[in-house]
Design a protein around this motif. Sequence first.
Motif, PDB file in Angstrom:
ATOM      1  N   PHE A   1      -8.999  22.423 -33.454  1.00  0.00           N
ATOM      2  CA  PHE A   1      -9.291  23.033 -32.155  1.00  0.00           C
ATOM      3  C   PHE A   1      -9.401  24.552 -32.302  1.00  0.00           C
ATOM      4  O   PHE A   1      -8.793  25.145 -33.190  1.00  0.00           O
ATOM      5  CB  PHE A   1      -8.169  22.735 -31.156  1.00  0.00           C
ATOM      6  N   ARG A   2     -10.132  25.166 -31.380  1.00  0.00           N
ATOM      7  CA  ARG A   2     -10.202  26.626 -31.320  1.00  0.00           C
ATOM      8  C   ARG A   2     -10.100  27.036 -29.856  1.00  0.00           C
ATOM      9  O   ARG A   2     -10.670  26.385 -28.976  1.00  0.00           O
ATOM     10  CB  ARG A   2     -11.538  27.104 -31.909  1.00  0.00           C
ATOM     11  N   ARG A   3      -9.360  28.108 -29.611  1.00  0.00           N
ATOM     12  CA  ARG A   3      -9.238  28.618 -28.250  1.00  0.00           C
ATOM     13  C   ARG A   3     -10.277  29.695 -28.033  1.00  0.00           C
ATOM     14  O   ARG A   3     -10.412  30.620 -28.840  1.00  0.00           O
ATOM     15  CB  ARG A   3      -7.846  29.195 -28.036  1.00  0.00           C
ATOM     16  N   GLY A   4     -11.028  29.600 -26.962  1.00  0.00           N
ATOM     17  CA  GLY A   4     -12.027  30.609 -26.620  1.00  0.00           C
ATOM     18  C   GLY A   4     -11.865  31.015 -25.173  1.00  0.00           C
ATOM     19  O   GLY A   4     -10.842  30.725 -24.555  1.00  0.00           O
ATOM     20  N   PRO A   5     -12.876  31.689 -24.625  1.00  0.00           N
ATOM     21  CA  PRO A   5     -12.773  32.166 -23.230  1.00  0.00           C
ATOM     22  C   PRO A   5     -12.575  31.021 -22.234  1.00  0.00           C
ATOM     23  O   PRO A   5     -11.998  31.238 -21.164  1.00  0.00           O
ATOM     24  CB  PRO A   5     -14.108  32.896 -23.004  1.00  0.00           C
TER      25      PRO A   5
ATOM     26  N   GLY B   1     -10.758  28.318 -22.825  1.00  0.00           N
ATOM     27  CA  GLY B   1      -9.608  27.516 -23.233  1.00  0.00           C
ATOM     28  C   GLY B   1      -9.881  26.770 -24.526  1.00  0.00           C
ATOM     29  O   GLY B   1     -10.810  27.095 -25.280  1.00  0.00           O
ATOM     30  N   TRP B   2      -9.063  25.745 -24.803  1.00  0.00           N
ATOM     31  CA  TRP B   2      -9.166  25.004 -26.049  1.00  0.00           C
ATOM     32  C   TRP B   2     -10.362  24.082 -26.058  1.00  0.00           C
ATOM     33  O   TRP B   2     -10.645  23.422 -25.066  1.00  0.00           O
ATOM     34  CB  TRP B   2      -7.902  24.160 -26.252  1.00  0.00           C
ATOM     35  N   LYS B   3     -11.064  24.044 -27.194  1.00  0.00           N
ATOM     36  CA  LYS B   3     -12.156  23.097 -27.391  1.00  0.00           C
ATOM     37  C   LYS B   3     -12.027  22.472 -28.779  1.00  0.00           C
ATOM     38  O   LYS B   3     -11.320  22.995 -29.644  1.00  0.00           O
ATOM     39  CB  LYS B   3     -13.524  23.780 -27.252  1.00  0.00           C
TER      40      LYS B   3
ATOM     41  N   GLU C   1       2.893  25.074 -23.679  1.00  0.00           N
ATOM     42  CA  GLU C   1       1.724  24.870 -22.807  1.00  0.00           C
ATOM     43  C   GLU C   1       0.471  24.579 -23.630  1.00  0.00           C
ATOM     44  O   GLU C   1      -0.378  23.787 -23.209  1.00  0.00           O
ATOM     45  CB  GLU C   1       1.518  26.096 -21.916  1.00  0.00           C
ATOM     46  N   ASP C   2       0.351  25.210 -24.800  1.00  0.00           N
ATOM     47  CA  ASP C   2      -0.779  24.904 -25.680  1.00  0.00           C
ATOM     48  C   ASP C   2      -0.732  23.434 -26.107  1.00  0.00           C
ATOM     49  O   ASP C   2      -1.755  22.750 -26.123  1.00  0.00           O
ATOM     50  CB  ASP C   2      -0.744  25.808 -26.922  1.00  0.00           C
ATOM     51  N   GLN C   3       0.442  22.968 -26.492  1.00  0.00           N
ATOM     52  CA  GLN C   3       0.569  21.563 -26.888  1.00  0.00           C
ATOM     53  C   GLN C   3       0.124  20.640 -25.747  1.00  0.00           C
ATOM     54  O   GLN C   3      -0.638  19.698 -25.955  1.00  0.00           O
ATOM     55  CB  GLN C   3       2.015  21.256 -27.284  1.00  0.00           C
ATOM     56  N   ALA C   4       0.595  20.937 -24.532  1.00  0.00           N
ATOM     57  CA  ALA C   4       0.229  20.098 -23.383  1.00  0.00           C
ATOM     58  C   ALA C   4      -1.279  20.133 -23.143  1.00  0.00           C
ATOM     59  O   ALA C   4      -1.905  19.110 -22.841  1.00  0.00           O
ATOM     60  CB  ALA C   4       0.984  20.555 -22.141  1.00  0.00           C
ATOM     61  N   ALA C   5      -1.886  21.318 -23.297  1.00  0.00           N
ATOM     62  CA  ALA C   5      -3.336  21.439 -23.092  1.00  0.00           C
ATOM     63  C   ALA C   5      -4.098  20.632 -24.140  1.00  0.00           C
ATOM     64  O   ALA C   5      -5.136  20.029 -23.851  1.00  0.00           O
ATOM     65  CB  ALA C   5      -3.748  22.906 -23.144  1.00  0.00           C
TER      66      ALA C   5
END
Lengths: 164, 164, 164
Positions: A129-133, A135-137, A21-25
């Motif tokens: 990329f970094r995941r935060g509150p 989601g990914w940015k 799911e991370d890859q898809a995001a």
Amino acid sequence: MNSTPLEDRVAALEQHVRTLEDQAALYRLICSWGLAADTADSARAASLWTEDGVLEVEGAPTNGPANIFAIIDSEGQKRLVDQGCAHVQGFPVVSVDGDRATATNYSWVYLHTENGYEVWRSTANNWEFRRGPDGWKVVRRSAHVIDGGPEARELLARAFSAGR
Amino acid sequence: MNSTPLEDRVAALEQHVRTLEDQAALYRLICSWGLAADTADSARAASLWTEDGVLEVEGAPTNGPANIFAIIDSEGQKRLVDQGCAHVQGFPVVSVDGDRATATNYSWVYLHTENGYEVWRSTANNWEFRRGPDGWKVVRRSAHVIDGGPEARELLARAFSAGR
Amino acid sequence: MNSTPLEDRVAALEQHVRTLEDQAALYRLICSWGLAADTADSARAASLWTEDGVLEVEGAPTNGPANIFAIIDSEGQKRLVDQGCAHVQGFPVVSVDGDRATATNYSWVYLHTENGYEVWRSTANNWEFRRGPDGWKVVRRSAHVIDGGPEARELLARAFSAGR
């Protein structure tokens, strides 16, 4: 027969599914940049970046969402959109490591002309990329046109240095 | 420790995996359209659509599989295939909602010429899908060349209006 | 209520997730070929193939990793890299069957010129893969430029003959 306790198998599955799911995001995030650029959606384009995000093009950095907003909002970008441009993102090689991730891909720009379409840019990209509150940015996109120089090759080669 | 009952965790995983598989099936469906067009496989191309499916190109609708068959079976399409054409579909931004789904992507056509290849078309696409007894099919593809006009921009912007 | 034993549901999930991960690994493998070519990374390019791997371009076979290394290491390839080339792989239609898999996709090459970029090649590809102790590798890539002849159409049509 699988002798691993069911609880452990479910926990492993949850981790594997999360990575998929991370890859898809991240694919979606990369594609969103091009779509925002071609619809002149400056706010959307800016919102894809962390507060300390850097867009580095041909070695020149643009720092932070407000300055990235200004690029998409510029007269030069508006002329491209009015001419008819497509900022297409090639399928990326992605590596996810917890709340950090990297990706390498090609991108290119088709530009509408009187005689059909031209390939205006062909570019090498490395993304962080970094995941935060929320989601990914994007923390950094380093982009360089593929012009035979070492810069683009170095960006593409990072696909192989990132941990799987 | 995860205190959620194992049964509930498995049910959640099943739902997440189903969505990932739906996304993969929709990528395949979108790619199949281009492959069917470039192999002049009219029956295959028609079979991708629901009975009430609509292919809308530059605002002009073609209704139903039989008429879509006729497009791929036309003299104009055969000339393109004999010249050497590649209807390439860019990676889509997909949203799945039960038995309905939407996607937004770029597509383009490379055409073989005496001097190599030209980019004949660069197109914005919005797709609508429905799942039936035979799996996912296309309900509507709205396509417009990216020529600087508002139609293509409106199609691309739908990537952001669809629910995640 | 789902009356299937939990153990069976977990085993089914494991199989589904494995297939999704196989697909992702094969996308990465296909993309890696282009990235290795454009970074003149001959060893990497060769390592993607099985010992009996065959790269077939316009009907002419190159057999085994050592000969494939030599292609990427050739003067002709180095001239392309020094000019600025992007071997882009389109998103593939993949079929996985145990430790065997196939894929069909478009690929193309953008070449840097004095006046921007040209589309130097537009190619049809059919890939065969085998999983071994080091993961997935390429057993055969059959590639043919899309020039209106039957060879490229035949390669693209294999997307529909492979079992789902």
